[in-house]
Design a protein around this motif. Structure first.
Motif, PDB file in Angstrom:
ATOM      1  N   ILE A   1      -3.581 -15.558  -8.055  1.00 48.42           N
ATOM      2  CA  ILE A   1      -3.445 -14.866  -6.769  1.00 48.42           C
ATOM      3  C   ILE A   1      -3.950 -13.443  -6.956  1.00 48.42           C
ATOM      4  O   ILE A   1      -3.276 -12.590  -7.543  1.00 48.42           O
ATOM      5  CB  ILE A   1      -1.988 -14.872  -6.274  1.00 48.42           C
ATOM      6  CG1 ILE A   1      -1.473 -16.311  -6.171  1.00 48.42           C
ATOM      7  CG2 ILE A   1      -1.875 -14.165  -4.925  1.00 48.42           C
ATOM      8  CD1 ILE A   1      -0.025 -16.431  -5.759  1.00 48.42           C
ATOM      9  N   ASP A   2      -5.168 -13.210  -6.499  1.00 46.93           N
ATOM     10  CA  ASP A   2      -5.793 -11.900  -6.661  1.00 46.93           C
ATOM     11  C   ASP A   2      -5.285 -10.940  -5.578  1.00 46.93           C
ATOM     12  O   ASP A   2      -5.054 -11.341  -4.442  1.00 46.93           O
ATOM     13  CB  ASP A   2      -7.316 -12.047  -6.566  1.00 46.93           C
ATOM     14  CG  ASP A   2      -8.051 -10.839  -7.111  1.00 46.93           C
ATOM     15  OD1 ASP A   2      -7.432 -10.023  -7.819  1.00 46.93           O
ATOM     16  OD2 ASP A   2      -9.266 -10.715  -6.849  1.00 46.93           O
ATOM     17  N   ASN A   3      -5.129  -9.675  -5.965  1.00 45.67           N
ATOM     18  CA  ASN A   3      -4.631  -8.662  -5.022  1.00 45.67           C
ATOM     19  C   ASN A   3      -3.320  -9.104  -4.369  1.00 45.67           C
ATOM     20  O   ASN A   3      -3.185  -9.126  -3.133  1.00 45.67           O
ATOM     21  CB  ASN A   3      -5.682  -8.353  -3.952  1.00 45.67           C
ATOM     22  CG  ASN A   3      -6.890  -7.651  -4.521  1.00 45.67           C
ATOM     23  OD1 ASN A   3      -6.777  -6.588  -5.132  1.00 45.67           O
ATOM     24  ND2 ASN A   3      -8.060  -8.241  -4.361  1.00 45.67           N
ATOM     25  N   ALA A   4      -2.369  -9.453  -5.220  1.00 50.90           N
ATOM     26  CA  ALA A   4      -1.080  -9.953  -4.724  1.00 50.90           C
ATOM     27  C   ALA A   4      -0.317  -8.894  -3.924  1.00 50.90           C
ATOM     28  O   ALA A   4       0.640  -9.223  -3.219  1.00 50.90           O
ATOM     29  CB  ALA A   4      -0.226 -10.432  -5.899  1.00 50.90           C
ATOM     30  N   HIS A   5      -0.740  -7.635  -4.026  1.00 46.73           N
ATOM     31  CA  HIS A   5      -0.106  -6.579  -3.222  1.00 46.73           C
ATOM     32  C   HIS A   5      -0.404  -6.758  -1.730  1.00 46.73           C
ATOM     33  O   HIS A   5       0.203  -6.080  -0.896  1.00 46.73           O
ATOM     34  CB  HIS A   5      -0.568  -5.192  -3.690  1.00 46.73           C
ATOM     35  CG  HIS A   5      -2.019  -5.090  -3.977  1.00 46.73           C
ATOM     36  ND1 HIS A   5      -2.559  -5.443  -5.198  1.00 46.73           N
ATOM     37  CD2 HIS A   5      -3.055  -4.687  -3.215  1.00 46.73           C
ATOM     38  CE1 HIS A   5      -3.872  -5.253  -5.155  1.00 46.73           C
ATOM     39  NE2 HIS A   5      -4.191  -4.801  -3.977  1.00 46.73           N
ATOM     40  N   PHE A   6      -1.327  -7.682  -1.384  1.00 44.40           N
ATOM     41  CA  PHE A   6      -1.608  -7.967   0.020  1.00 44.40           C
ATOM     42  C   PHE A   6      -0.759  -9.111   0.568  1.00 44.40           C
ATOM     43  O   PHE A   6      -0.978  -9.542   1.705  1.00 44.40           O
ATOM     44  CB  PHE A   6      -3.091  -8.274   0.219  1.00 44.40           C
ATOM     45  CG  PHE A   6      -3.995  -7.069   0.091  1.00 44.40           C
ATOM     46  CD1 PHE A   6      -3.694  -5.886   0.744  1.00 44.40           C
ATOM     47  CD2 PHE A   6      -5.140  -7.121  -0.690  1.00 44.40           C
ATOM     48  CE1 PHE A   6      -4.511  -4.775   0.628  1.00 44.40           C
ATOM     49  CE2 PHE A   6      -5.968  -6.020  -0.810  1.00 44.40           C
ATOM     50  CZ  PHE A   6      -5.654  -4.840  -0.151  1.00 44.40           C
TER      51      PHE A   6
END
Length: 282
Positions: free
Chosen positions: A96-101
């Motif tokens: 899960i890339d850029n999980a801060h989104f």
């Protein structure tokens, strides 16, 4: 294993040891600023676990954001695939890339999978900071912190790739020990030149009058993504200057740029944000 990845020796040893011992966490959280190689290393780790050389495989699931949002629909689709039997490999791996989104509801949905992970499933989340991810998710992951690559590792990389000292200095000025930027600058001379010009533009803004600054703000506001990348570059370079000089005015400009960058990540009007930023640069 990981031989083409710049730096991160400690992390590579950790992951390589996991592969060799076949002892893994069910979930990892790779944390660090952009362009350090978190996604690249996650993908290489997944490929080692699956036993393949190609980047694409049905047992490697990759979830990316759309317009800075990872929706609950996307998370549920990932969960569905993760719960299916593996195609050929022993594991199914979700990155899960850029999980801060992850939106709050998306993160809460993902939390259920982290609490009761599929037997063959491994999840790797990638985020810019721990604070940008729900604490309940953080607590269920093995944290792997990424840092900018050391001077020594960068020198070894440049020497090993026959990069001249002059070009290495240019790259270092824009990359700040971030492998992703280093590789792009080597592969794309136009990109390197653009980044150098943005740094020159900052000096022009310090020296220029308000008309010059507003014209620059208008030009930069036409592409919000480029504007954010330019501000990030300026912030990194001003931090270096601040460490050298401990200049109070530099500190104020740095804060001003950070505030503008934060607003550009929202739905705020880019031109108004940048013009206001220009007004406060002294």
């Amino acid at each position: 294993m990981f031989k083409n990845i710049i730096g991160h020796k400690r992390i590579k040893n950790l992951l390589q040891g996991s592969v060799q011992s076949a002892y893994f966490s069910h979930a990892y959280l790779f944390v660090g600023v952009e362009h350090l190689g978190k996604f690249t290393l996650a993908l290489e780790f997944a490929k080692e676990l699956i036993g393949i050389k190609d980047d694409k495989h049905p047992d490697i699931l990759i979830l990316k954001h759309e317009k800075n949002i990872i929706s609950i629909k996307a998370v549920r689709e990932l969960q569905r695939k993760l719960n299916l039997s593996s195609y050929k490999a022993k594991y199914k791996i979700a990155i899960i890339d850029n999980a801060h989104f992850l939106r709050k509801e998306s993160a809460n949905a993902l939390l259920k999978t982290l609490e009761e992970p599929p037997k063959q499933g491994i999840i790797i989340l990638i985020a810019n900071s721990l604070g940008s991810v729900l604490p309940t998710i953080v607590s269920r992951c093995q944290i792997v912190k990424f840092w900018p690559v050391s001077n020594k590792e960068m020198r070894l990389f440049f020497l090993g790739n026959n990069i001249s000292p002059a070009k290495a200095r240019k790259i270092n000025k824009i990359a700040h020990h971030r492998p992703g930027i280093v590789l792009r600058a080597i592969q794309d001379s136009k990109y390197l030149k653009e980044q150098e010009n943005y740094l020159k533009d900052l000096q022009g803004i310090f020296k220029g009058d308000l008309i010059f600054r507003f014209n620059y703000a208008e030009k930069l506001s036409k592409d919000k993504n480029i504007a954010q990348e330019v501000l990030k570059l300026w912030i990194l370079n001003l931090r270096v200057e601040l460490l050298k000089k401990q200049n109070k005015s530099c500190l104020l400009v740095l804060k001003n740029l950070k505030d503008a960058l934060y607003l550009l990540r929202t739905n705020a009007n880019a031109r108004l944000v940048l013009e206001n930023m220009m007004l406060n640069i002294n």
